[in-house]
Scaffold this motif. Structure first.
Motif, PDB file in Angstrom:
ATOM      1  N   SER B 197      38.725  23.582  22.580  1.00 23.14           N
ATOM      2  CA  SER B 197      38.717  24.870  21.878  1.00 23.14           C
ATOM      3  C   SER B 197      40.064  25.143  21.241  1.00 23.14           C
ATOM      4  O   SER B 197      40.124  25.662  20.129  1.00 23.14           O
ATOM      5  CB  SER B 197      38.389  26.058  22.777  1.00 23.14           C
ATOM      6  OG  SER B 197      37.752  25.672  23.906  1.00 23.14           O
ATOM      7  N   VAL B 198      41.148  24.807  21.935  1.00 23.22           N
ATOM      8  CA  VAL B 198      42.464  25.020  21.333  1.00 23.22           C
ATOM      9  C   VAL B 198      42.530  24.293  20.006  1.00 23.22           C
ATOM     10  O   VAL B 198      43.006  24.820  19.002  1.00 23.22           O
ATOM     11  CB  VAL B 198      43.591  24.515  22.271  1.00 23.22           C
ATOM     12  CG1 VAL B 198      44.921  24.535  21.552  1.00 23.22           C
ATOM     13  CG2 VAL B 198      43.660  25.356  23.519  1.00 23.22           C
ATOM     14  N   ALA B 199      41.986  23.085  19.962  1.00 27.32           N
ATOM     15  CA  ALA B 199      42.056  22.286  18.747  1.00 27.32           C
ATOM     16  C   ALA B 199      41.129  22.812  17.664  1.00 27.32           C
ATOM     17  O   ALA B 199      41.431  22.726  16.483  1.00 27.32           O
ATOM     18  CB  ALA B 199      41.713  20.835  19.069  1.00 27.32           C
ATOM     19  N   SER B 200      39.990  23.405  18.073  1.00 25.76           N
ATOM     20  CA  SER B 200      39.004  23.781  17.055  1.00 25.76           C
ATOM     21  C   SER B 200      39.198  25.193  16.516  1.00 25.76           C
ATOM     22  O   SER B 200      38.732  25.499  15.431  1.00 25.76           O
ATOM     23  CB  SER B 200      37.593  23.619  17.616  1.00 25.76           C
ATOM     24  OG  SER B 200      37.441  24.457  18.733  1.00 25.76           O
ATOM     25  N   VAL B 201      39.913  26.050  17.283  1.00 27.90           N
ATOM     26  CA  VAL B 201      40.064  27.444  16.847  1.00 27.90           C
ATOM     27  C   VAL B 201      40.642  27.592  15.438  1.00 27.90           C
ATOM     28  O   VAL B 201      40.135  28.383  14.637  1.00 27.90           O
ATOM     29  CB  VAL B 201      40.901  28.247  17.879  1.00 27.90           C
ATOM     30  CG1 VAL B 201      41.544  29.458  17.255  1.00 27.90           C
ATOM     31  CG2 VAL B 201      40.016  28.659  19.034  1.00 27.90           C
ATOM     32  N   PRO B 202      41.705  26.834  15.063  1.00 27.63           N
ATOM     33  CA  PRO B 202      42.254  27.024  13.712  1.00 27.63           C
ATOM     34  C   PRO B 202      41.210  26.861  12.614  1.00 27.63           C
ATOM     35  O   PRO B 202      41.348  27.437  11.535  1.00 27.63           O
ATOM     36  CB  PRO B 202      43.335  25.944  13.616  1.00 27.63           C
ATOM     37  CG  PRO B 202      43.749  25.703  15.022  1.00 27.63           C
ATOM     38  CD  PRO B 202      42.511  25.878  15.840  1.00 27.63           C
TER      39      PRO B 202
END
Lengths: 319, 425
Positions: B197-202
């Protein structure tokens, strides 16, 4: 003395002891065993390991050794399969780290006879269930581990002459009123432990359907289950149970022996010269008081040393 | 039946024509269309802000989840390691025979204390794990009880002590470690999904680009309709929304990159070293059992080889401190010496070597590996924590900033359109 012994011995062993005197008590028509050897080894191979001429306790007559014994002498160590947790018979003394007991004394006598040194033993600690396979695979030379001589085992390995007569008994809690497995069956819902791969467990399962037979990898495993309240009683040879009672003041061994368990030293079937050599050593120990001294040291709890079991010889050729 | 429904449904679909005409009528006149354009551009600008806030909060949440789950994972592996250390110590002490050396007893006690504290703390920090941790704790109680019973018997010279030790090790391996292994797996999965999720949020900010496109379309339409090149309000609104989206993407993207680096760097090292450490301790117990079983320990030796092979594979990973692998190898080589003695028939010599506390003896070499692995583990766990906990604050801040800028852009858009609508009064 003789009377107590015969009640404990049971029929098979009595016949065996008589065989020495009468040639073969169980087979009136049989010739003296020694003369039969040549004929029988040709006509009757492995299937007749036990017959009228070959009581299970009949072993090969003593002889000074041969190729197998020479090989052991060259190797410099006698490889033996033993128990490390059967107090009195073969157990590791936690204080000294040494394995000791009645079985071990017999092996030390063999070591002394080969090397002139009782300590040339290379121990291999095995479970009851491993006793046959380590001999069949030649992983050890001898097995002395409360090893009952019987016909079924003669089919795959060989035994020395009988060196101790044990009898199966029951160990129960101190406050139990049961005197036998029949009593436990009467109580109902009792769990009785015996180790895997033993004659004891077989007999328990076959003869006493009224109790629940529980198995453990070793006899000492049974003691753990008993102390944890997971089984109500342990059945086994009086020699082994005496060791348990010595470790647990809340346990007691009850009743009369209800089987005769002749102990022998196991040897690979194809190493008859070693069997003969071991028999010579055992006879010597029985005769010169070494046997009685060991008995008093380890099994004194069972009473004073009885006369050693009589060696029975005359087994026909190697299977 | 079907036909009836179809007929019934068809009737209302014919609809009241009057209303449609009204709406069409309003839209056919310019002020009406302008108002609609105004509402659309206000919504688009505001959307940039709302998306930004959501993305910022979501990333901060994902980062703190990743941090918490990593901490939990490391904590569980610590407990697992404590337990195998305790077991390795207890079994090795048993080889000594008689009274165990006080320092080994102390090491066992320390490991057990640390493990039970760890279990309690972990159950508190994540409710989802509490059930399995409770089961592991129950197993631990049984385990310590059995070890004490083994000791008490051992102290009296009763061989039944060995059977209790055997059972203790079995309980540890059937009732405690499997629960912890399940938890390690569950937490590894959670950490992975948090990192994802950290990677996909942007990428949420890509929605902001849609909103920007809407603003541009409205301006092009307005320019055609009013024959004026630029509408100041809409122009500045677009600039602000663009700036906010780019700024947000930079901040959230860099936080994601940092987390990604932590994931493929220190986090990977932490997990690998921790597993390797655990495997090595497990192997150490197996080594003691090969000797306790005296000649019947072949299966334990197989386990030893399996576990140490797996451990050295883990230590060979590029993220792991390269100093650890040689230390493990040196210890495994010293184990071969023990095996050589035992296999050669010198059991007493093998035991003497296995329990020796001399420098350079297997126990010492193992201690060197343990110390190095523990400190490397602590360092990489701290690095992972720093990387994850530092970025959360800036993600939240940029989220709120994007909301403020988005709302400002919405106000500017409305004012820009309003001036055009005024012209039709």
């Amino acid at each position: 003395m003789t009377t107590t012994r015969s009640t404990r011995l049971g029929l098979g062993a009595v016949l065996a002891s008589l065989a020495l005197v009468a040639g073969c008590a169980g087979a009136p028509a049989a010739e003296p065993a020694g003369q039969q050897q040549a004929v029988a080894s040709v006509a009757l191979p492995a299937a007749t390991v036990c017959d009228d001429a070959n009581e299970s306790t009949t072993s090969y007559a003593p002889a000074p050794g041969g190729a197998t014994v020479d090989a052991i002498r060259t190797r410099g160590a006698l490889r033996v399969g033993v128990s490390a947790d059967t107090l009195l018979m073969g157990s590791r003394n936690p204080l000294s780290g040494q394995i000791e007991g009645f079985d071990i004394d017999m092996l030390r006598a063999v070591s002394t006879a080969i090397f002139g040194d009782p300590n040339r033993l290379q121990f291999r600690v095995i479970t009851s269930a491993q006793r046959l396979e380590v001999l069949e695979n030649h992983e050890v030379d001898l097995v002395a581990r409360t090893f009952t001589i019987n016909c079924e085992r003669w089919e795959t390995i060989a035994f020395s002459a009988e060196y101790l007569t044990a009898g199966q008994k029951v160990l129960v809690t101190r406050d139990s009123e049961a005197q036998s497995i029949e009593d436990l069956e009467g109580l109902g819902d009792q769990r009785v432990c015996a180790p895997e791969g033993t004659t004891t467990l077989e007999r328990l399962e076959e003869t006493y359907p009224g109790v629940e037979a529980v198995s453990a990898p070793t006899h000492t495993g049974c003691l753990v289950l008993f102390q944890q309240g997971k089984v109500d009683a342990i059945t086994g040879d009086d020699t082994i149970l005496a060791g348990f009672a010595a470790q647990d003041p809340y346990a007691k061994v009850v009743g009369e022996a209800f089987s005769a368990e002749p102990y022998g030293i196991g040897v690979a079937a194809d190493q008859v010269d070693l069997v003969r050599f071991v028999n010579g050593v055992l006879d010597q120990a029985k005769a010169d008081g070494t046997w009685a001294a060991s008995y008093d040291r380890w099994l004194g709890a069972l009473g004073t040393a009885p006369a050693p079991p009589v060696s029975v010889y005359g087994r026909v050729g190697s299977p | 039946m079907t036909q009836t429904i179809a007929l019934q449904a068809a009737t209302p679909a014919a609809g009241p024509p009057a209303h449609r005409t009204g709406l069409r009528g309003a839209l056919s006149r310019t002020p009406g269309r302008l108002r609609v354009a105004g509402v659309v551009s206000v919504l688009a600008a505001a959307a940039v802000g709302v998306i930004g806030l959501n993305a910022g909060l979501a990333q901060s949440q994902a980062l703190s989840d990743a941090d918490a789950d990593t901490t939990q994972l490391v904590g569980i592996q610590d407990v697992r390691n404590d337990l195998v250390v305790a077991d390795a110590t207890a079994t090795n002490a048993f080889l000594v025979g008689g009274l165990e050396p006080p320092e080994q007893r102390a090491r066992y006690d320390e490991a057990i204390v640390s493990a039970s504290n760890g279990l309690a703390r972990l159950a508190g920090s994540n409710g989802a794990d509490a059930d399995l941790l409770g089961q592991a704790n129950a197993g631990l109680t049984t385990y310590t009880g059995l070890v004490e019973q083994a000791r008490a018997n051992n102290r009296q010279g009763f061989p039944v002590g060995a059977a209790y030790l055997d059972q203790a090790s079995a309980v540890l391996r059937t009732d405690v470690l499997p629960h912890l292994d399940d938890l390690v797996q569950a937490n590894t999965d959670r950490v992975d999904s948090s990192f994802d999720s950290v990677a996909s949020v942007p990428w949420l900010l890509a929605l902001g680009i849609l909103a920007l496109a809407v603003l541009v379309v409205v301006q092009v339409w307005l320019a055609k309709r009013t024959h004026r090149r630029l509408n100041a309000g809409l122009f500045w609104s677009t600039v602000l929304a663009l700036a906010a989206t780019i700024g947000g993407a930079v901040v959230l993207g860099s936080a994601a990159a940092k987390a990604g680096d932590a994931r493929s760097g220190p986090y990977d090292a932490t997990v690998s070293v921790s597993q390797a450490y655990s495997l090595a301790n497990d192997a150490k117990s197996q080594e003691s059992f090969t000797l306790i079983k005296r000649g019947s320990g072949a299966t334990y030796e197989e386990q030893f080889v399996l576990k140490t092979d797996e451990a050295s594979e883990l230590l060979a990973r590029p993220t792991v401190d390269p100093a650890l692998s040689p230390l493990l190898d040196t210890w495994v080589a010293s184990h071969q010496e023990i095996r050589a003695l035992d296999d050669g028939g010198d059991w007493d010599g093998a035991v003497a070597l296995a329990i020796s506390e001399e420098p350079g003896a297997p126990n010492d070499l193992f201690a060197q590996f343990s110390t190095a692995a523990s400190s490397s583990l602590e360092a990489s766990a701290a690095q992972t924590h720093d990387a994850l906990s530092g970025s959360g604050g800036s993600s939240v801040l940029v989220g709120w900033l994007m909301l403020v800028v988005g709302l400002l852009a919405a106000v500017l858009s409305w004012r820009g359109i309003s001036t055009r609508v005024e012209e039709y009064r």
